[in-house]
Design an enzyme around this catalytic site. Structure first.
Site, PDB file in Angstrom:
ATOM      1  CE  LYS A  35      -0.401  -0.155   5.041  1.00 44.26           C
ATOM      2  NZ  LYS A  35      -1.236  -0.595   6.158  1.00 44.26           N
ATOM      3  CE1 TYR A 253      13.159  31.214   4.239  1.00 40.63           C
ATOM      4  CE2 TYR A 253      13.659  28.903   3.828  1.00 40.63           C
ATOM      5  CZ  TYR A 253      13.251  30.147   3.371  1.00 40.63           C
ATOM      6  OH  TYR A 253      12.933  30.303   2.049  1.00 40.63           O
ATOM      7  CG  MET A 301       9.632  23.556  -0.397  1.00 40.72           C
ATOM      8  SD  MET A 301       8.588  24.657  -1.351  1.00 40.72           S
ATOM      9  CE  MET A 301       7.244  24.955  -0.228  1.00 40.72           C
TER      10      MET A 301
HETATM   11  C1  LIG Z   1      -0.472  -1.767   6.664  1.00 41.77           C
HETATM   12  C2  LIG Z   1      -1.045  -3.029   7.089  1.00 41.77           C
HETATM   13  C3  LIG Z   1      -0.214  -4.147   7.321  1.00 41.77           C
HETATM   14  C4  LIG Z   1       1.288  -4.056   7.260  1.00 41.77           C
HETATM   15  O1  LIG Z   1       1.753  -3.491   8.462  1.00 41.77           O
HETATM   16  P1  LIG Z   1       3.312  -3.388   8.773  1.00 41.77           P
HETATM   17  O2  LIG Z   1       3.373  -2.917  10.167  1.00 41.77           O
HETATM   18  O3  LIG Z   1       3.872  -2.416   7.808  1.00 41.77           O
HETATM   19  O4  LIG Z   1       3.856  -4.758   8.576  1.00 41.77           O
HETATM   20  C5  LIG Z   1      -0.819  -5.340   7.647  1.00 41.77           C
HETATM   21  N1  LIG Z   1      -2.167  -5.448   7.762  1.00 41.77           N
HETATM   22  C6  LIG Z   1      -2.975  -4.393   7.570  1.00 41.77           C
HETATM   23  C7  LIG Z   1      -4.440  -4.566   7.734  1.00 41.77           C
HETATM   24  C8  LIG Z   1      -2.460  -3.160   7.233  1.00 41.77           C
HETATM   25  O5  LIG Z   1      -3.277  -2.127   7.045  1.00 41.77           O
END
Ligand SMILES: *Cc1c(COP(=O)(O)O)cnc(C)c1O
Length: 356
Positions: A35, A253, A301
């Protein structure tokens, strides 16, 4: 030449990490979690390096379609299921497995026609109170699901927020195993933390994310230093200018740093609009041409300033490592008040990804 900041992805490290995970939980199938653009590593560029996985887990349906169009035939899991009934057509077409966490999703599935039954992950809320059904109602929900001809294989799933607490983990997973046995289905519990710290929990499927990328699930590198997991991403840039400052001169800055001595400083093409944390304090480590040094003043930035006092050979064009094999992203996250997860997923599109 383009702006010199790049994210170098070490695909051999990625393969190494997947193998290590397999060795830790040899009896489990692995959902590689990709993801958030594969935690900022670039899903389109890296998915092939993970082709030994048993399946991919992700959120955006467009990423699932991408994988199917690339002829990826193994299972794909949508970690939050569908957000709108519109998506079910695509889910059916591309044969995606979906998490079901709410009543409305079940009823929407019941009303839809599919070409063949859909495999689902039934999500149990384990006290995080985020997504999922109360464990008390699981049998009843299971009964309902069994009546829906659209539903194929049902896998029990839960997500824990206390991976390092072995006692609590054992207690919660025991409840799930009881249900699993009674119903006779598979289950998927562990993400990175529980894979490392509760490897003996018998999951049919595990869901590693952050450890695939060689970053710690606790935010502390020392917690995974013993594992042989390797950082996959190196964020690199170059020195694009040099300033020689006098004693009493300030840098950046807000004049957050005032030098007590004459100093040579390097200006690095990397700033918070690349995804580097703005909260990284004065003194955050960087490496210039193999020499450890540190930032001076506030992060801008598009740039940051670094101390070249101990890098006499550094010049315009010198290489700078912001994080990677030597400087751990966990350490940069730590001193900036965040975690590796956030830094990885906030790498900006303007940072080019280069596969190594
Ligand atoms: C993001 C996620 C994972 C992976 O988690 P990690 O801590 O990165 O291993 C597993 N299960 C679900 C439901 C997630 O949303």
């Amino acid at each position: 030449m383009a702006r010199p900041i790049i994210s170098v992805i070490d695909t051999s490290a990625l393969k190494n990490n997947l193998k290590i995970i397999r060795n830790i939980v040899p009896k489990s199938h692995i959902w590689s979690v990709i993801k958030a653009n594969a935690y900022g590593h670039g899903i389109h560029k890296i998915w092939k390096s993970l082709s030994q996985t048993d399946g991919f887990a992700l959120l955006e349906i467009s990423d699932a379609i991408f994988l199917r169009k690339k002829n990826f035939k193994k299972p794909i899991l949508l970690l939050e299921g569908f957000f709108h009934s519109d998506e079910l057509k695509i889910i059916d077409k591309y044969r995606l497995t979906i998490v079901v966490h709410s009543e409305w999703q079940i009823e929407t599935i019941a009303k839809t026609n599919f070409s063949s039954p859909l495999n689902i992950y039934l999500k149990i809320n384990n006290g995080m109170n985020r997504l999922g059904f109360n464990i008390k109602h699981i049998y009843k929900i299971f009964e309902r699901l069994r009546q829906i001809k659209n539903i194929g294989m049902i896998t029990l799933m839960s997500h824990f927020y206390f991976a390092k607490n072995k006692k609590k983990f054992a207690l919660y997973s025991k409840n799930i195993f009881r249900i699993k046995k009674k119903i006779g289905c598979q289950c998927s519990l562990s993400s990175s933390g529980s894979i490392l710290w509760n490897p003996n929990i018998k999951c049919d499927w595990v869901r590693p994310g952050i450890i695939l990328y060689g970053v710690s699930p606790t935010g502390q590198w020392k917690d995974i230093a013993y594992t042989n997991l390797l950082p996959v991403m190196t964020l690199k840039s170059k020195i694009i200018s040099i300033q020689n400052i006098e004693s009493g001169d300030s840098i950046g800055y807000g004049a957050k740093y005032i030098s007590k001595i004459k100093k040579r400083i390097g200006i690095v093409a990397c700033g918070y609009a690349d995804g580097y944390p703005r909260h990284a304090p004065n003194g955050t480590p960087v490496i210039v041409d193999d020499v450890y040094t540190n930032t001076l003043g506030a992060i801008s930035m598009d740039m940051m300033m670094v101390d070249l006092t101990f890098c006499p050979k550094a010049k315009i064009g010198s290489n700078v490592e912001l994080w990677g094999k030597n400087i751990k992203i966990d350490d940069i996250a730590n001193i900036s008040g965040t975690i590796g997860y956030e830094l990885l997923s906030k790498i900006m599109p303007r940072v080019q990804i280069r596969i190594k």
